[in-house]
Every structure is written in structure tokens, then in C-alpha cells.
Design a protein around this motif. Structure first.
Motif, mmCIF file in Angstrom:
data_model
loop_
_atom_site.group_PDB
_atom_site.id
_atom_site.type_symbol
_atom_site.label_atom_id
_atom_site.label_comp_id
_atom_site.label_asym_id
_atom_site.label_seq_id
_atom_site.Cartn_x
_atom_site.Cartn_y
_atom_site.Cartn_z
ATOM 1 N N SER A 129 0.853 -1.182 0.000
ATOM 2 C CA SER A 129 0.000 0.000 0.000
ATOM 3 C C SER A 129 0.892 1.237 0.000
ATOM 4 C CB SER A 129 -0.913 -0.007 1.230
ATOM 5 O OG SER A 129 -1.887 0.996 1.158
ATOM 6 N N THR A 130 0.390 2.316 -0.596
ATOM 7 C CA THR A 130 1.189 3.532 -0.692
ATOM 8 C C THR A 130 0.305 4.762 -0.776
ATOM 9 O OG1 THR A 130 2.954 4.633 -1.947
ATOM 10 C CG2 THR A 130 1.340 3.382 -3.223
ATOM 11 N N LEU A 131 0.861 5.891 -0.392
ATOM 12 C CA LEU A 131 0.297 7.208 -0.660
ATOM 13 C C LEU A 131 1.441 8.201 -0.661
ATOM 14 C CD1 LEU A 131 0.105 9.320 1.951
ATOM 15 C CD2 LEU A 131 -1.799 7.914 2.566
ATOM 16 N N ARG A 132 1.148 9.397 -1.158
ATOM 17 C CA ARG A 132 2.191 10.416 -1.175
ATOM 18 C C ARG A 132 1.724 11.655 -0.423
ATOM 19 N NH1 ARG A 132 2.246 12.612 -7.460
ATOM 20 N NH2 ARG A 132 0.273 13.728 -7.373
ATOM 21 N N ILE A 133 2.717 12.384 0.103
ATOM 22 C CA ILE A 133 2.484 13.647 0.798
ATOM 23 C C ILE A 133 3.177 14.733 -0.007
ATOM 24 C CG2 ILE A 133 2.878 14.969 2.904
ATOM 25 C CD1 ILE A 133 3.173 12.286 4.409
ATOM 26 N N LEU A 172 -3.371 7.290 -2.995
ATOM 27 C CA LEU A 172 -3.518 6.160 -2.075
ATOM 28 C C LEU A 172 -3.914 4.925 -2.877
ATOM 29 C CD1 LEU A 172 -3.689 4.910 0.766
ATOM 30 C CD2 LEU A 172 -6.024 5.784 0.906
ATOM 31 N N ALA A 173 -3.126 3.881 -2.775
ATOM 32 C CA ALA A 173 -3.394 2.636 -3.499
ATOM 33 C C ALA A 173 -2.983 1.457 -2.632
ATOM 34 C CB ALA A 173 -2.622 2.604 -4.819
ATOM 35 N N ILE A 188 -4.947 -1.476 6.348
ATOM 36 C CA ILE A 188 -3.613 -1.010 5.963
ATOM 37 C C ILE A 188 -3.677 0.412 5.412
ATOM 38 C CG2 ILE A 188 -1.638 -1.425 4.448
ATOM 39 C CD1 ILE A 188 -2.302 -4.449 4.692
ATOM 40 N N ALA A 189 -4.642 0.703 4.550
ATOM 41 C CA ALA A 189 -4.772 2.057 4.006
ATOM 42 C C ALA A 189 -5.039 3.061 5.126
ATOM 43 C CB ALA A 189 -5.876 2.106 2.954
#
Length: 151
Positions: free
Chosen positions: A69-73, A85-86, A96-97
Motif C-alpha cells: 500500500s502507498t500514498l504520497r504527501i 492512495l493505493a 492497511i490504508a
């Protein structure tokens, strides 16, 4: 009968792009491509160069050493922006998200945070304190709503 080993607890990380392991970064970008372009058929390019900005950070979770899982800031004038967000399809519904969003919110403590939420996730983001902050719109071929968490 073989014993099935349970997955380990997800580990959450947050790093600027220049401090990330290149293989981890590749796997995170592949995951985003899989979700946004493959599953959701997004019409816009995922890679827009914003991760290359000096203040941007990637947040991700790994299970058994594998990014899932990932997201960016991102930093915009007067506001922090969370996006991209994926989560891997096989790891959804496990919190997890939510752990990534909570970590991202810790990283930008005390600051206002903006998101472009996919419309069907509006209530999920509201659970973190985000409120709708404008009119619905289409982005990348998907209905979105602007949301903001003011702190």
C-alpha cells in the motif's frame, strides 16, 4: 498437513524519494499503476513529477517485506496534500490504508490537509475528520470530491 504461516503485521514507512530504496520505489509505482491504470482505467498519467519535489514524501506499508500500500504527501502553499492512495487488491479490507492515512496525518501534525477523494470513499475519509470542501468533479475519469482537514 502443512501449516499456513500468517502474514506479519504491516510495517509503515515514510521517506522522501531520495532516501528510498530504488526497488521499493519501483514496486510502489508499479502498484499504483496496477491500481489506477489497470483496475480503475484512469485517463490521466499517474506520474506527474510531484514526487520529485524536495518536500514530497512517500508513505507505504510492507507485509513480509513486500510493499502492499502507498500514498504520497505533497506540500502546496498553505496546505499539505495527500494523494495517490493505493492498496494491493489482496490486502484491502485489513486496515492497511487507514494506517497509512494516520501515519501521513502524524507527519503533517498541526497543518491543514487537502485531498481529492474518490467520491465513493468520501465517508471513509470523513472518519479521519475530512469534510467536503467544494463541488464534486471528475479527475482521471473518476468522480472525486475535494476534502479538507483543518487543524
Amino acid at each position: 498437513m502443512a501449516l499456513v504461516q500468517p502474514e506479519s503485521t504491516p510495517q509503515v514507512f515514510c521517506e522522501p524519494l531520495d532516501r528510498m530504496d530504488p526497488e521499493v520505489l519501483y514496486r510502489l509505482l508499479w502498484l499504483r499503476s496496477e491500481v489506477f491504470n489497470g483496475e480503475q482505467h484512469c485517463t490521466d498519467d499517474d506520474l506527474d513529477g510531484r514526487e520529485l519535489e524536495p518536500a514530497s514524501r512517500m508513505v507505504w506499508a510492507e507485509v513480509d517485506g513486500r510493499p502492499v500500500s502507498t500514498l504520497r504527501i505533497l506540500e502546496d502553499p498553505g496546505v499539505v496534500v495527500l494523494g495517490r492512495l493505493a492498496t494491493d487488491a489482496g490486502h484491502r479490507g485489513r486496515g492497511i490504508a487507514a494506517a497509512l492515512v494516520l501515519r501521513a496525518l502524524q507527519e503533517c501534525a498541526g497543518r491543514s490537509v487537502a485531498i481529492h477523494a474518490q467520491a465513493h470513499l468520501k465517508d471513509w475519509y470523513a472518519g479521519f475528520g475530512f469534510v467536503v470542501d467544494g463541488e464534486p468533479f471528475e479527475e482521471a475519469g473518476i468522480a472525486h470530491v475535494p476534502m479538507r482537514l483543518t487543524r
